[in-house]
Design a protein around this motif. Structure first.
Motif, PDB file in Angstrom:
ATOM      1  N   VAL A  45       0.827  -1.120   0.063  1.00 35.29           N
ATOM      2  CA  VAL A  45       0.059  -0.010   0.055  1.00 35.29           C
ATOM      3  C   VAL A  45       0.887   1.263  -0.032  1.00 35.29           C
ATOM      4  CG1 VAL A  45      -1.758   1.425   1.158  1.00 35.29           C
ATOM      5  CG2 VAL A  45      -1.837  -1.197   1.109  1.00 35.29           C
ATOM      6  N   ASN A  46       0.890   2.047  -1.076  1.00 33.19           N
ATOM      7  CA  ASN A  46       1.465   3.382  -1.071  1.00 33.19           C
ATOM      8  C   ASN A  46       1.047   4.583  -0.438  1.00 33.19           C
ATOM      9  OD1 ASN A  46       3.424   1.972  -2.771  1.00 33.19           O
ATOM     10  ND2 ASN A  46       2.368   2.499  -4.734  1.00 33.19           N
ATOM     11  N   ILE A  47       1.473   5.294   0.388  1.00 30.94           N
ATOM     12  CA  ILE A  47       1.241   6.637   0.753  1.00 30.94           C
ATOM     13  C   ILE A  47       1.448   7.612  -0.343  1.00 30.94           C
ATOM     14  CG2 ILE A  47       1.411   7.909   2.982  1.00 30.94           C
ATOM     15  CD1 ILE A  47       2.461   5.577   4.535  1.00 30.94           C
ATOM     16  N   VAL A  48       0.436   8.424  -0.758  1.00 28.37           N
ATOM     17  CA  VAL A  48       0.733   9.483  -1.514  1.00 28.37           C
ATOM     18  C   VAL A  48       0.166  10.845  -0.873  1.00 28.37           C
ATOM     19  CG1 VAL A  48      -0.220  10.464  -3.928  1.00 28.37           C
ATOM     20  CG2 VAL A  48       0.059   7.883  -3.463  1.00 28.37           C
ATOM     21  N   PHE A  49       1.310  11.606  -0.973  1.00 29.79           N
ATOM     22  CA  PHE A  49       1.146  13.030  -0.419  1.00 29.79           C
ATOM     23  C   PHE A  49       0.637  13.994  -1.537  1.00 29.79           C
ATOM     24  CE2 PHE A  49       4.188  11.049   2.532  1.00 29.79           C
ATOM     25  CZ  PHE A  49       3.274  10.886   3.608  1.00 29.79           C
ATOM     26  N   SER A  50       0.445  15.194  -1.043  1.00 26.76           N
ATOM     27  CA  SER A  50       0.030  16.149  -2.162  1.00 26.76           C
ATOM     28  C   SER A  50       1.409  16.656  -2.761  1.00 26.76           C
ATOM     29  CB  SER A  50      -0.551  17.356  -1.389  1.00 26.76           C
ATOM     30  OG  SER A  50      -0.610  18.642  -2.090  1.00 26.76           O
ATOM     31  N   ASN A  51       1.201  17.153  -4.083  1.00 24.91           N
ATOM     32  CA  ASN A  51       2.429  17.537  -4.737  1.00 24.91           C
ATOM     33  C   ASN A  51       2.318  19.004  -4.809  1.00 24.91           C
ATOM     34  OD1 ASN A  51       0.171  18.208  -6.559  1.00 24.91           O
ATOM     35  ND2 ASN A  51       0.950  16.757  -8.085  1.00 24.91           N
ATOM     36  N   SER A  52       1.447  19.835  -3.836  1.00 29.31           N
ATOM     37  CA  SER A  52       1.666  21.177  -3.779  1.00 29.31           C
ATOM     38  C   SER A  52       2.504  21.652  -2.619  1.00 29.31           C
ATOM     39  CB  SER A  52       0.301  21.771  -3.989  1.00 29.31           C
ATOM     40  OG  SER A  52      -0.421  21.348  -2.949  1.00 29.31           O
ATOM     41  N   THR A  53       1.802  21.585  -1.480  1.00 30.02           N
ATOM     42  CA  THR A  53       2.377  22.080  -0.158  1.00 30.02           C
ATOM     43  C   THR A  53       2.910  21.014   0.531  1.00 30.02           C
ATOM     44  OG1 THR A  53       0.067  22.021   0.971  1.00 30.02           O
ATOM     45  CG2 THR A  53       0.646  24.131   0.062  1.00 30.02           C
ATOM     46  N   GLY A  54       2.481  19.947   0.205  1.00 27.14           N
ATOM     47  CA  GLY A  54       3.202  18.615   0.924  1.00 27.14           C
ATOM     48  C   GLY A  54       2.539  18.298   2.306  1.00 27.14           C
ATOM     49  N   THR A  55       3.091  17.270   2.936  1.00 31.06           N
ATOM     50  CA  THR A  55       2.556  17.134   4.334  1.00 31.06           C
ATOM     51  C   THR A  55       3.472  16.701   5.350  1.00 31.06           C
ATOM     52  OG1 THR A  55       0.746  16.006   3.263  1.00 31.06           O
ATOM     53  CG2 THR A  55       1.103  15.238   5.510  1.00 31.06           C
ATOM     54  N   LYS A  56       3.621  17.320   6.431  1.00 29.71           N
ATOM     55  CA  LYS A  56       4.599  17.111   7.530  1.00 29.71           C
ATOM     56  C   LYS A  56       4.376  15.901   8.544  1.00 29.71           C
ATOM     57  CE  LYS A  56       5.298  22.056   7.928  1.00 29.71           C
ATOM     58  NZ  LYS A  56       5.319  23.243   8.761  1.00 29.71           N
ATOM     59  N   ILE A  57       5.381  15.369   8.671  1.00 34.15           N
ATOM     60  CA  ILE A  57       5.207  14.090   9.921  1.00 34.15           C
ATOM     61  C   ILE A  57       5.881  14.841  10.908  1.00 34.15           C
ATOM     62  CG2 ILE A  57       5.963  11.988  10.382  1.00 34.15           C
ATOM     63  CD1 ILE A  57       6.052  11.219   7.427  1.00 34.15           C
ATOM     64  N   GLY A  58       5.092  15.142  11.883  1.00 33.60           N
ATOM     65  CA  GLY A  58       5.631  16.279  13.083  1.00 33.60           C
ATOM     66  C   GLY A  58       5.751  17.555  12.671  1.00 33.60           C
ATOM     67  N   THR A  59       5.259  18.329  13.643  1.00 32.57           N
ATOM     68  CA  THR A  59       5.107  19.959  13.210  1.00 32.57           C
ATOM     69  C   THR A  59       6.124  20.774  14.154  1.00 32.57           C
ATOM     70  OG1 THR A  59       3.390  20.065  14.822  1.00 32.57           O
ATOM     71  CG2 THR A  59       2.771  19.955  12.489  1.00 32.57           C
ATOM     72  N   ASN A  60       6.863  20.069  15.192  1.00 34.10           N
ATOM     73  CA  ASN A  60       7.845  20.951  15.859  1.00 34.10           C
ATOM     74  C   ASN A  60       9.207  19.920  16.141  1.00 34.10           C
ATOM     75  OD1 ASN A  60       7.221  19.563  18.486  1.00 34.10           O
ATOM     76  ND2 ASN A  60       5.388  20.896  18.186  1.00 34.10           N
ATOM     77  N   THR A  61      10.217  20.530  16.583  1.00 35.50           N
ATOM     78  CA  THR A  61      11.477  19.503  16.773  1.00 35.50           C
ATOM     79  C   THR A  61      11.478  18.811  17.799  1.00 35.50           C
ATOM     80  OG1 THR A  61      12.489  21.565  17.769  1.00 35.50           O
ATOM     81  CG2 THR A  61      12.654  21.239  15.275  1.00 35.50           C
ATOM     82  N   ASN A  62      10.526  18.576  18.869  1.00 38.05           N
ATOM     83  CA  ASN A  62      10.594  17.879  19.926  1.00 38.05           C
ATOM     84  C   ASN A  62       9.515  16.628  19.750  1.00 38.05           C
ATOM     85  OD1 ASN A  62       8.149  19.229  20.375  1.00 38.05           O
ATOM     86  ND2 ASN A  62       8.657  20.248  22.445  1.00 38.05           N
ATOM     87  N   GLN A  63       8.795  16.622  18.549  1.00 37.07           N
ATOM     88  CA  GLN A  63       8.014  15.485  18.598  1.00 37.07           C
ATOM     89  C   GLN A  63       8.971  14.320  18.068  1.00 37.07           C
ATOM     90  OE1 GLN A  63       5.087  16.811  15.649  1.00 37.07           O
ATOM     91  NE2 GLN A  63       3.765  17.660  17.180  1.00 37.07           N
ATOM     92  N   LYS A  64       8.820  13.106  18.524  1.00 37.54           N
ATOM     93  CA  LYS A  64       9.609  11.937  18.239  1.00 37.54           C
ATOM     94  C   LYS A  64       9.127  11.083  17.402  1.00 37.54           C
ATOM     95  CE  LYS A  64      11.221  12.129  23.299  1.00 37.54           C
ATOM     96  NZ  LYS A  64      11.787  11.410  24.248  1.00 37.54           N
ATOM     97  N   LEU A  65      10.176  10.530  16.777  1.00 37.76           N
ATOM     98  CA  LEU A  65       9.925   9.408  15.531  1.00 37.76           C
ATOM     99  C   LEU A  65      11.194   8.563  15.645  1.00 37.76           C
ATOM    100  CD1 LEU A  65       8.265   8.754  12.798  1.00 37.76           C
ATOM    101  CD2 LEU A  65       9.947  10.372  11.631  1.00 37.76           C
ATOM    102  N   ALA A  66      10.820   7.135  15.231  1.00 40.52           N
ATOM    103  CA  ALA A  66      11.826   6.087  15.372  1.00 40.52           C
ATOM    104  C   ALA A  66      11.381   5.180  14.313  1.00 40.52           C
ATOM    105  CB  ALA A  66      11.983   5.641  16.570  1.00 40.52           C
ATOM    106  N   PHE A  67      12.578   4.382  13.628  1.00 44.17           N
ATOM    107  CA  PHE A  67      12.278   3.475  12.545  1.00 44.17           C
ATOM    108  C   PHE A  67      13.105   2.079  13.318  1.00 44.17           C
ATOM    109  CE2 PHE A  67      12.680   7.655  10.536  1.00 44.17           C
ATOM    110  CZ  PHE A  67      11.650   7.602   9.623  1.00 44.17           C
TER     111      PHE A  67
END
Length: 317
Positions: free
Chosen positions: A225-247
């Motif tokens: 399943v592909n995730i498709v984002f807008s090709n104009s303004t785009g989409t953020k994953i996290g909106t500030n620097t202290n929001q956490k993410l890992a892989f």
């Protein structure tokens, strides 16, 4: 007035014309009003009686604007079924709008197949729930309650309710197909630590497949399943620097600090200009100039990579 029935009451005032009163204090039904069709040959579709609401139109013609009609569906002794139609006039035609047919209710449906079956021939809204309470609380809610009997405890993996999106395919004789569904499920029924799950399903190559699932602490996307984002303004994953993410099961962290480009200086001479290529005549004994060119090219590639990572926000600028 002119009498047109076996019992015909005339009045010009707006007071009650017929009152049936009973003063019994018990629990039996009373007063009762019975319409009894005493037929020697009862059959399906026999009309048992009508309650008609009659008036005149703008031309002075008599018109039945609404009625309540009862009829027989099944006369088999011990398994009798009845029909009750609540009818109204629309564009001059009196027709059933709500039908009670044995143990099912149809709205715009003459043969309801479900406990509540609504059928419409027009596009747009078929069911509208409206709340006019003047406050900030939730209103016009829909609750789907699934339980095991009157008091049976829920169990892990119980399917609660499903919303089906059903249509027809293009077969020679089109068949009904559930193209999409939203399904609620119990994951953990333990008192005080309950966990739930909601599954979003769509047809994938002819099979209804869960493509997105939300658990108590897990979001799962289906295979391929592909995730498709807008090709104009785009989409953020996290909106500030202290929001956490890992892989890959690593501990989540906020945005890593910046990694600076390599700073260098020369006392004399000029460093080679990177052009994306390195030529080493003898890998066993490269010259200083060849090694210097190799280092300059590595620096250029590394700085280009850092720039791309900064663009995506994986590290600070």
């Amino acid at each position: 007035g002119t009498v047109t029935a076996q019992l015909h009451l005339f009045s010009t005032d707006t007071s009650d014309q017929v009152i049936i009163e009973n003063s019994d204090t018990g629990t039996d039904t009373a007063p009762d009003f019975v319409l009894y069709r005493n037929s020697a040959s009862p059959a399906a579709n026999d009309n048992l009686g009508n309650l008609e609401f009659r008036g005149e139109d703008s031309a002075g013609n008599t018109h039945n604007y609404a009625s309540i009609a009862a009829s027989i569906q099944t006369v088999t002794n011990g398994s009798e079924d009845g029909i009750l139609d609540i009818m109204s006039s629309a564009s001059g035609t009196l027709a059933s709008r709500i039908r009670l047919r044995n143990d099912k209710v149809g709205i715009g449906e003459s043969a309801p197949a479900f406990p509540l079956h609504l059928t419409t021939a027009t596009t747009g809204t078929a069911l509208n729930l409206e709340c006019s309470t003047n406050d900030a609380a939730s209103g016009a809610d829909i609750t789907l309650l699934r339980r095991r009997g009157a008091s049976g405890a829920g169990q892990d993996n119980d399917l609660l309710s499903t919303i089906w999106f059903r249509g027809k395919n293009d077969a020679g004789t089109p068949a009904q197909v559930d193209f999409c569904s939203i399904e609620g499920k119990v994951i953990d029924a333990s008192d005080g630590t309950e966990d739930g799950q909601i599954n979003f399903k769509v047809q994938d190559g002819g099979t209804l497949t869960t493509q997105f699932s939300i658990d108590a602490n897990l979001l799962t996307i289906g295979d391929a399943v592909n995730i498709v984002f807008s090709n104009s303004t785009g989409t953020k994953i996290g909106t500030n620097t202290n929001q956490k993410l890992a892989f890959w099961d690593s501990a989540p962290v906020d945005q890593p600090t910046a990694v600076a480009d390599l700073a260098h200086s020369t006392s004399s001479g000029t460093l080679p200009t990177p052009d994306g290529t390195v030529n080493i005549s003898n890998a066993a004994s490269p010259t200083n100039a060849e090694l210097l060119t190799y280092c300059v090219e590595l620096e250029a590639k590394l700085e280009a990579l850092l720039a791309r990572i900064r663009e995506t926000g994986l590290i600070a600028t």
